[in-house]
Design an enzyme around this catalytic site. Sequence first.
Site, mmCIF file in Angstrom:
data_model
loop_
_atom_site.group_PDB
_atom_site.id
_atom_site.type_symbol
_atom_site.label_atom_id
_atom_site.label_comp_id
_atom_site.label_asym_id
_atom_site.label_seq_id
_atom_site.Cartn_x
_atom_site.Cartn_y
_atom_site.Cartn_z
ATOM 1 N N ASN A 24 -0.211 -4.523 4.270
ATOM 2 C CA ASN A 24 -1.006 -3.798 3.271
ATOM 3 C C ASN A 24 -1.979 -2.874 3.976
ATOM 4 O OD1 ASN A 24 -2.809 -2.942 1.365
ATOM 5 N ND2 ASN A 24 -2.998 -4.922 0.324
ATOM 6 N N PHE A 25 -1.571 -1.632 4.152
ATOM 7 C CA PHE A 25 -2.448 -0.605 4.729
ATOM 8 C C PHE A 25 -2.901 0.333 3.619
ATOM 9 C CE2 PHE A 25 0.115 -0.920 8.903
ATOM 10 C CZ PHE A 25 -0.617 -2.020 9.289
ATOM 11 N N CYS A 85 -4.897 -0.699 0.187
ATOM 12 C CA CYS A 85 -5.942 -0.839 -0.824
ATOM 13 C C CYS A 85 -7.151 0.016 -0.481
ATOM 14 C CB CYS A 85 -6.353 -2.296 -0.965
ATOM 15 S SG CYS A 85 -5.105 -3.234 -1.842
ATOM 16 N N CYS A 141 6.216 26.309 -23.425
ATOM 17 C CA CYS A 141 6.504 26.159 -24.859
ATOM 18 C C CYS A 141 7.357 24.939 -25.123
ATOM 19 C CB CYS A 141 7.163 27.420 -25.412
ATOM 20 S SG CYS A 141 8.644 27.919 -24.501
ATOM 21 N N THR A 144 -2.537 2.007 -4.281
ATOM 22 C CA THR A 144 -3.322 2.643 -5.344
ATOM 23 C C THR A 144 -4.138 3.821 -4.823
ATOM 24 O OG1 THR A 144 -5.024 1.010 -4.978
ATOM 25 C CG2 THR A 144 -3.476 0.590 -6.780
#
Lengths: 447, 420, 77
Positions: B132-133, B135, B385, B201
Amino acid sequence: MDSAATNAWKIFDEVKPDMKPKEVMEEANRCLFCFDAPCMKACPTHIDVPLFIKKITTGNMKGSARIIMEANPVAATCARVCPTEELCEGACVLNDASLPIMIGDLQRHTMNWAMKNNPQLFEAGEQNGKRVAVIGAGPAGLSSARELARYGYQVTVFEKQAEAGGLDTYGIVPFRLPKHVALWEVEQIKKLGVSIQTNTEVGKDVSIQAVLDGFDAVILAIGMAHVPPLGIPGEELDGVFDAIQLIERVKSGHVTDRFSGKKAVVIGAGNTAIDAATCLKRLGAARVQIVYRRSEKEMTAYPFEYRFAKEEGIEFRWQTQPKRIEGDENGNVTSVVCAPIMLGEKDASGRRRPIEIDNAPFPMNTDVVVKAIGQMRDVPLIEAFDLAHDHGVVAVDPLTYQTSNPKVYAAGDVIFGNGKGEAMVVAAAEQGKKTAQAIHEQLLSKI
Amino acid sequence: MADLHIDFAGIKSKNPFWLASGPPTNTGYQVQRAFDAGWGGAVWKTLGDPVINVTSRFSGLNYGGQRVAGFNNIELITDRPLEVNLREIRETKRAYPDHAIIASLMVEPKQEKWHEIVKRVEDVGVDGLELNFGCPHGMAERGMGSASGQVPELVEKQTYWTKEAAETPVIVKLTPNITDITATAYAAAQGGADAISMINTINSLMGVDLDTWNTIPNVAGKGTHGGYCGPAVKPIALSMVAECATQPDIPVPISGIGGIENWQDAAEFMLMGASSVQVCTAAMHHGFRIVEDMIDGLNNYLDEKGLASVSDLVGRSVSKYKKWGDLDLNHKVVARINQDYCIHCNKCHIACEDAAHQCIEFYTESDGTRALKVREQDCVGCNLCSIVCPAEGAIDMIDQPSDVSMTWNERQRLISTFGG
Amino acid sequence: MQEHQLYLDEKQKIDTLLENNFCIVGIIENLSGTFVAFKQAEETGNAPQATVQLLIPETRKYVTNLLFTSRLDQSVS
């Protein structure tokens, strides 16, 4: 068993519940925010519908209320009584794609917020020294008074009833339009400095000359009067009522037991007939039948009113013409004798002409007969003002709302008729607004 | 029925749907429930030195009455002792041997710290490791998470240390809070990573309460930035996957993460080069049962496309992802309004008038009704459109034939020969 | 805004020059647009010259397309 009177608080509660908060947000967010929106064009007062709904989604309730009331001074009433499926909602672009936005209910939500929070939405304009008299404090009169006050006029409204609001206060059943809603709208107009003189009948309590002399302009917004006579025998019997008066009494809180368990026949199939019929049902009538000489197709009640009546258990007897009302030895109604009708070619009104089938009359047993065959005009007052009219429908310039007396303007139901316009609260409100604008344009050069 | 099995850098899973590391994978109870619901794998809530969390922790971004268009959190890694997590991992793996359990790890950037935790976690039988690098909140202030994930050298070094000790595949989870994610992806690959996953995140402050003027979420009236995820981040995540998938010097499998809610999102990530996908916010919003339609929908889609295996889907759109300069300047589309479907809300008109090229005009039909028409010669084919049009099928973007393709890069090369 | 008309006007200038035996000899692009230098193909030394400033993106594309396709044609032939 509870009497109707003790249950009054319940039986006369608004039939339609308010939208729940989540419902409001879901519905408001569903609005596409159309450009040049057809709902806005379809509204007789041209409320900027997408904008007021957008403001609901952003929590700007004061802004939402202002957008609505800017266009329509009796918008809380209109949110309850407008035939929205024929107006704004009928024009909603989502009709074909999914379901139209519930514009009326959203407007009601915003107006409920306004009634609860009472924000100051408008202010009287700087006094310009001109005085305008408005005769009749119904939707047209109130709408014109509100606009004139904002332009800076000193406005006096003469109202013969004890309370202002006209039809909104007295003529629409409380379970569709509670009286407090109409009276709140009256309060908003009073806040702008408009003087509303109730219990004041022009021509009686105040002279016509005094009104014509004492003001720079006069607006005649007297609406319509009571139901005309049926013109059949037995109309004087005890148990025969005028629908307008019946509703008026109920609206004034006069709840009676006398209809409890009784059979009733309502003659006519307009919105007032339905109001009277549903009212009787709520007052405890055992059976209520509406008789109409034409068919379902020709009835003038709005589809949503008709649906509501059927839900309430009102029966409809189409192509039925009352011939006479019969009573007992004490003068009480016992039956209406009716003749069956067949429909012929279309007449001038575009509806098929009723033709009575001879020698086939039949009695309908009943204790109560309610007349709801339209409304009369206050011709004497119109003539006392010396105004040109056609059977009590005052003639006006379609642009300026000026009558044959250039100082006197007219708006609302008093100019409705003979195929011109729609007798709706919302139309009256718009006419009031336009009359105020016209007066302002006329008098501007003199300020 | 297509074959949904995947072999992701040696981690086998019966379908490509894994729960991402986060609150839904906090305990054995939850992960076992997820496996029962059908998830092919789970990345356990990040293990490391136990932390203490604050309340409140989460907040949602609502849009147009819809809940959780975006989501943010200030929760940290697991707050339970390592032993407890390891015991539950062992139990879960024993009970669900065919499901993939990947341990997410976060420790200080020290060699011995990585060696220690890798060894202890592999002892209980995990199928792989995810570093986990990513958070962006809390742990980053302590030099971990995105603080080390933003520095390519630290990514490479820590991956290398992990690989020194690891026997199972090592996935490096990258932070999007960096200008060019290929820099850290490359560093991970250089460090020996078996795979990369993205995105973690995004730095975010969800909102400010207009009554109290507190941050959202708030902790006793104070707040801090949190990690942003959910449907709103999907396009950001997808572009980062595409950036990495198109780089030949990042030759490792990608696990796609970021706003994936359904099989369609998953298929898009896989087409753009992801060979597994991870889901967190959608499970937090709706529960684990959403995986049923992910599996079923993906299966039906593969059948419809005539693909026998989900792996046949992987990367099929990668070659279509280019630099801007390699796009054909001569390609032209124009908007055309289909009167049969138009509901006359006029949103295309006002969008074009106010925000594009003023080429959608009112005209009156022979029956007197007003309608809208595109002045095609002035239409630049921007799509606005058709984007704002609420009526399906009412505006088509029509391809206009062009003779020859000319990209910006080709044009500039040409001009340079003319002295430009 | 009717940008298409502006495009047609600029395109007309280019086409007219090309029809009159001018050819493109230089292109410079800067903040003011694309400047296309033309020179009439003549044997003698002092050939007439012209510069056209192009403002409209569609024309700036058009002029390079002309060169691009002719170069493609040459490479084919």
